[in-house]
Design a protein around this motif. Structure first.
Motif, PDB file in Angstrom:
ATOM      1  N   VAL A  85       0.870  -1.143  -0.024  1.00 43.17           N
ATOM      2  CA  VAL A  85      -0.058  -0.078   0.133  1.00 43.17           C
ATOM      3  C   VAL A  85       0.823   1.346   0.129  1.00 43.17           C
ATOM      4  N   THR A  86       2.003   1.041   0.951  1.00 39.92           N
ATOM      5  CA  THR A  86       2.752   2.461   0.819  1.00 39.92           C
ATOM      6  C   THR A  86       3.461   2.705  -0.362  1.00 39.92           C
ATOM      7  N   VAL A  87       3.883   1.787  -1.045  1.00 39.64           N
ATOM      8  CA  VAL A  87       4.646   1.903  -2.455  1.00 39.64           C
ATOM      9  C   VAL A  87       3.340   2.441  -3.391  1.00 39.64           C
ATOM     10  N   GLY A  88       2.348   1.776  -3.386  1.00 40.15           N
ATOM     11  CA  GLY A  88       1.191   2.110  -4.328  1.00 40.15           C
ATOM     12  C   GLY A  88       0.822   3.698  -4.116  1.00 40.15           C
ATOM     13  N   VAL A  89       0.836   4.049  -3.007  1.00 37.53           N
ATOM     14  CA  VAL A  89       0.380   5.349  -2.391  1.00 37.53           C
ATOM     15  C   VAL A  89       1.569   6.319  -3.017  1.00 37.53           C
ATOM     16  N   ALA A  90       2.904   5.947  -2.958  1.00 37.81           N
ATOM     17  CA  ALA A  90       3.861   6.687  -3.340  1.00 37.81           C
ATOM     18  C   ALA A  90       3.961   6.737  -4.894  1.00 37.81           C
ATOM     19  N   ALA A  91       3.631   5.740  -5.589  1.00 38.20           N
ATOM     20  CA  ALA A  91       3.713   5.919  -6.980  1.00 38.20           C
ATOM     21  C   ALA A  91       2.465   6.561  -7.574  1.00 38.20           C
ATOM     22  N   TYR A  92       1.506   6.385  -6.955  1.00 37.12           N
ATOM     23  CA  TYR A  92       0.430   7.493  -7.514  1.00 37.12           C
ATOM     24  C   TYR A  92       0.455   8.859  -7.151  1.00 37.12           C
ATOM     25  N   ILE A  93       0.967   9.201  -6.006  1.00 29.82           N
ATOM     26  CA  ILE A  93       1.394  10.651  -5.727  1.00 29.82           C
ATOM     27  C   ILE A  93       2.395  11.211  -6.649  1.00 29.82           C
ATOM     28  N   LEU A  94       3.307  10.278  -7.204  1.00 27.93           N
ATOM     29  CA  LEU A  94       4.451  10.598  -8.038  1.00 27.93           C
ATOM     30  C   LEU A  94       3.747  11.121  -9.348  1.00 27.93           C
ATOM     31  N   SER A  95       2.687  10.411  -9.701  1.00 28.38           N
ATOM     32  CA  SER A  95       2.210  10.473 -10.860  1.00 28.38           C
ATOM     33  C   SER A  95       1.139  11.647 -11.195  1.00 28.38           C
ATOM     34  N   LEU A  96       0.947  12.247  -9.935  1.00 26.43           N
ATOM     35  CA  LEU A  96      -0.047  13.457  -9.892  1.00 26.43           C
ATOM     36  C   LEU A  96       0.586  14.553 -10.399  1.00 26.43           C
ATOM     37  N   PRO A  97      -0.134  15.723 -11.054  1.00 24.86           N
ATOM     38  CA  PRO A  97       0.552  16.997 -11.282  1.00 24.86           C
ATOM     39  C   PRO A  97       0.591  17.756 -10.137  1.00 24.86           C
ATOM     40  N   ASP A  98       1.428  18.834 -10.063  1.00 25.70           N
ATOM     41  CA  ASP A  98       1.663  19.748  -9.035  1.00 25.70           C
ATOM     42  C   ASP A  98       0.215  20.425  -8.675  1.00 25.70           C
ATOM     43  N   GLY A  99       0.002  20.385  -7.342  1.00 23.95           N
ATOM     44  CA  GLY A  99      -1.362  21.210  -7.168  1.00 23.95           C
ATOM     45  C   GLY A  99      -2.600  20.216  -6.957  1.00 23.95           C
ATOM     46  N   ALA A 100      -2.211  18.764  -7.108  1.00 24.83           N
ATOM     47  CA  ALA A 100      -3.520  17.846  -6.977  1.00 24.83           C
ATOM     48  C   ALA A 100      -3.465  17.549  -5.469  1.00 24.83           C
ATOM     49  N   PRO A 101      -4.715  17.284  -5.249  1.00 22.55           N
ATOM     50  CA  PRO A 101      -4.876  17.272  -3.488  1.00 22.55           C
ATOM     51  C   PRO A 101      -4.641  15.686  -3.145  1.00 22.55           C
ATOM     52  N   VAL A 102      -3.579  15.525  -1.839  1.00 20.68           N
ATOM     53  CA  VAL A 102      -3.162  14.495  -1.578  1.00 20.68           C
ATOM     54  C   VAL A 102      -3.721  14.016  -0.033  1.00 20.68           C
ATOM     55  N   ARG A 103      -4.483  14.853   0.275  1.00 21.51           N
ATOM     56  CA  ARG A 103      -5.315  14.433   1.621  1.00 21.51           C
ATOM     57  C   ARG A 103      -5.837  13.169   1.744  1.00 21.51           C
ATOM     58  N   ILE A 104      -6.001  12.686   3.002  1.00 18.20           N
ATOM     59  CA  ILE A 104      -6.165  11.362   3.046  1.00 18.20           C
ATOM     60  C   ILE A 104      -7.632  11.012   2.628  1.00 18.20           C
TER      61      ILE A 104
END
Length: 233
Positions: free
Chosen positions: A47-66
């Motif tokens: 899950v940790t790796v998947g969340v990291a990969a997803y966040i890295l794929s997002l553009p700047d400014g995308a919300p990453v709240r829980i």
């Protein structure tokens, strides 16, 4: 009748290993993300790796709240929150508290493709231009809400006098009746801080593990919430 033909390769290419995975790679020109092997091969939670990969794929400014991450993943708040804490502990994620227009506190989230310390610190975003008139500060609780908030702040202050780590902080707050799911923990100026809204429509509580411990009650921001105006990420 002609025999059906398959486009799949009939055999592994020359020089391929005799066991294990054989990669079939496609050269991509768009819509891809470069991720370090150290991250995707990180031992521990998938899950940790998947969340990291997803966040890295997002553009700047995308919300990453829980709550925003829970809308994308099927895992619940507990696993997502744990993944973010692990990424923060590993140096991939950093949350900074900044004071914006009108003195409103907000959180800026930085995500590193390699852990902090292995590359220079990212540039700090420029401060927004100061308006002619300051915007409204968070609303101050009044009457019963003020008394309730001050009582919460007093008992929390007493309980956190000997607390210095995030784990102890979360444990103490949970023991006091503030579940982990409502508490946002951050680090600023080398000190741990936290904020949450008291359950059942109570005021906001914000504190810093300084010496001495500082805990205060305040109202919600005009945009809603205790920590960050909407769209602050």
């Amino acid at each position: 009748m002609a025999e059906s033909q398959s486009n799949a390769p009939l055999r592994a290419p020359a020089g391929a290993p005799t066991s294990g995975v054989i990669h079939v790679r496609t050269r991509l020109a768009a819509d891809f993300t470069v991720i370090a092997n150290a991250l995707v091969q990180r031992r521990g939670s998938a899950v940790t790796v998947g969340v990291a990969a997803y966040i890295l794929s997002l553009p700047d400014g995308a919300p990453v709240r829980i709550d925003a991450l829970c809308e994308h993943f099927t895992e619940g708040e507990i696993l997502i929150s744990r993944a973010l804490r692990e990424l923060e502990a590993d140096g991939y994620l950093e949350r900074r508290r900044e004071r914006g227009l009108g003195g409103v506190l907000r959180t800026r989230t930085f995500f590193y493709d390699v852990p902090r310390g292995e590359e220079p610190e990212p540039p700090v975003p420029p401060s927004p231009p100061r308006p002619r008139r300051s915007g409204p500060s968070p609303r101050k609780p009044e009457g019963t809400a003020l008394c309730r908030g001050q009582a919460h702040a007093k008992r929390i202050t007493a309980a956190l006098e000997a607390v210095h780590s995030e784990a102890d902080l979360r444990s103490k707050l949970t023991a006091l009746g503030y579940p982990e799911s409502i508490v946002e923990v951050y680090k600023t100026g080398g000190s741990l801080g936290f904020t949450f809204s008291v359950p059942e429509a109570g005021p906001c509580i914000t504190g810093m593990l300084t010496s001495p411990v500082k805990v205060e009650a305040h109202g919600h921001h005009m945009e809603g919430g205790c920590m960050e105006p909407k769209g602050g990420h």
